[in-house]
Design an enzyme around this catalytic site. Sequence first.
Site, PDB file in Angstrom:
ATOM      1  N   LYS A 234      -5.193  11.242   9.136  1.00 52.34           N
ATOM      2  CA  LYS A 234      -6.261  10.553   8.399  1.00 52.34           C
ATOM      3  C   LYS A 234      -7.499  11.443   8.426  1.00 52.34           C
ATOM      4  CE  LYS A 234      -6.921   6.769   6.954  1.00 52.34           C
ATOM      5  NZ  LYS A 234      -7.046   6.387   5.517  1.00 52.34           N
TER       6      LYS A 234
ATOM      7  N   ASP B 153      -1.748   6.568   5.595  1.00 53.32           N
ATOM      8  CA  ASP B 153      -1.560   5.297   4.874  1.00 53.32           C
ATOM      9  C   ASP B 153      -0.709   5.509   3.622  1.00 53.32           C
ATOM     10  OD1 ASP B 153      -3.636   6.787   3.758  1.00 53.32           O
ATOM     11  OD2 ASP B 153      -4.786   5.038   3.116  1.00 53.32           O
TER      12      ASP B 153
END
Length: 378
Positions: free
Chosen positions: A193, A226
């Site tokens: 991320k 994600d």
Amino acid sequence: MTTYKLFLLAGDGIGPEVMAEVEKIIRHFASEGVAKFEIEKGLVGGSAYDAHGAAISDADVKRAADADAVMFGAVGGPKWDGVPYDVRPESGLLRLRKDLGLYANLRPAICYPALAAASSLKREVVEGLDIMIVRELTGGVYFGEPKQIIDLGNGQKRAIDTQVYDTYEIERIGRVAFDLAKRRGNKVTSADKRNVMKSGVLWNEVMTALHAREYPDVKLEHQLADALGMQLVRWPKQFDVIVTDNLFGDMLSDVAAMLTGSLGMLPSASLGDADPKTGKRRALYEPVHGSAPDIAGRGMANPIAMIGSFGMALRYSFGLNQAADRLEKAIAEVLAEGLRTADIKSEGSRVVSTAEMGDAIVAELAQQAAESVTDEEN
Ligand code: IPM
Ligand code: MG
């Protein structure tokens, strides 16, 4: 014949039930003369807490460190919901991972053809799936300090977990992923991320540099964690090896498990570095599923993830690749014959108990052995 020292930590819930089936497989291979296995047993999780007030004793950590491989069942359950945080059942597993230096967690997600219908996804999405999730296991937010809840004194509390990674930790897990990819589909997808986290920025940088320096012939791709979760359920066959940090790996591997039909199907191997002198590497093998207290003691748990984990021990700790291949083939065969534990049942299949599934796999192994003797005689 080589003797291997196995340390069995069955744990809680369905742990002892699925471990009993692995013992049958071990006894079978021993009876065939594949190797000798010396078995010791210890306590971990809630059962260890009940016995001596800690989720694992120092003595059992030492026995785990001395073994050639640790077989681990599962820990936890509602019975221990109220125990102090430091001695909660999961802390026994986390201590083993940390103290034994088991930084590389290999979680293969393979969809057996016979189980394509058991997945909640469409058959064409999962059929023939074969991916490997490589999860960093001794760093990140699981172990970072500070890790605490502070009382702010104004009726508010503040909870802190720390996500922390050093270059060497990212490099060594990256090497595991690239080395595996070379023997598979030659592609690594690294998930982080970096759009939100500094640890993600470093993760990305280090993977990119390692790739350029040591593995230019392997294909490297980066995805945000994600987005990777989304891609895993959209079209999982785009992946070969996925490498990611401790927390993302925890979540993504549960998702990957469902692609294979059931959480009861996914084995895992947790490995440390090889000892430069003996070549031996510390290793622990465990199913990805948990202790499933809701079905514990009812003889209905799926032992395949646990048995598959022993298959990984045969391959990664003992180099008994032929035995590992045979075990995988026996599992596939039993499934193809229509035998199912409740979690993977489908129309036209025969639902069997935990023990019946274990027996069927042993019978399949025995049949393979008989057939190979006949082959040799002919
Ligand atoms: C796993 C489990 C563990 C983890 C728990 C039991 C501590 O979910 O191995 O995936 O979070 O690592
Ligand atoms: Mg998990």
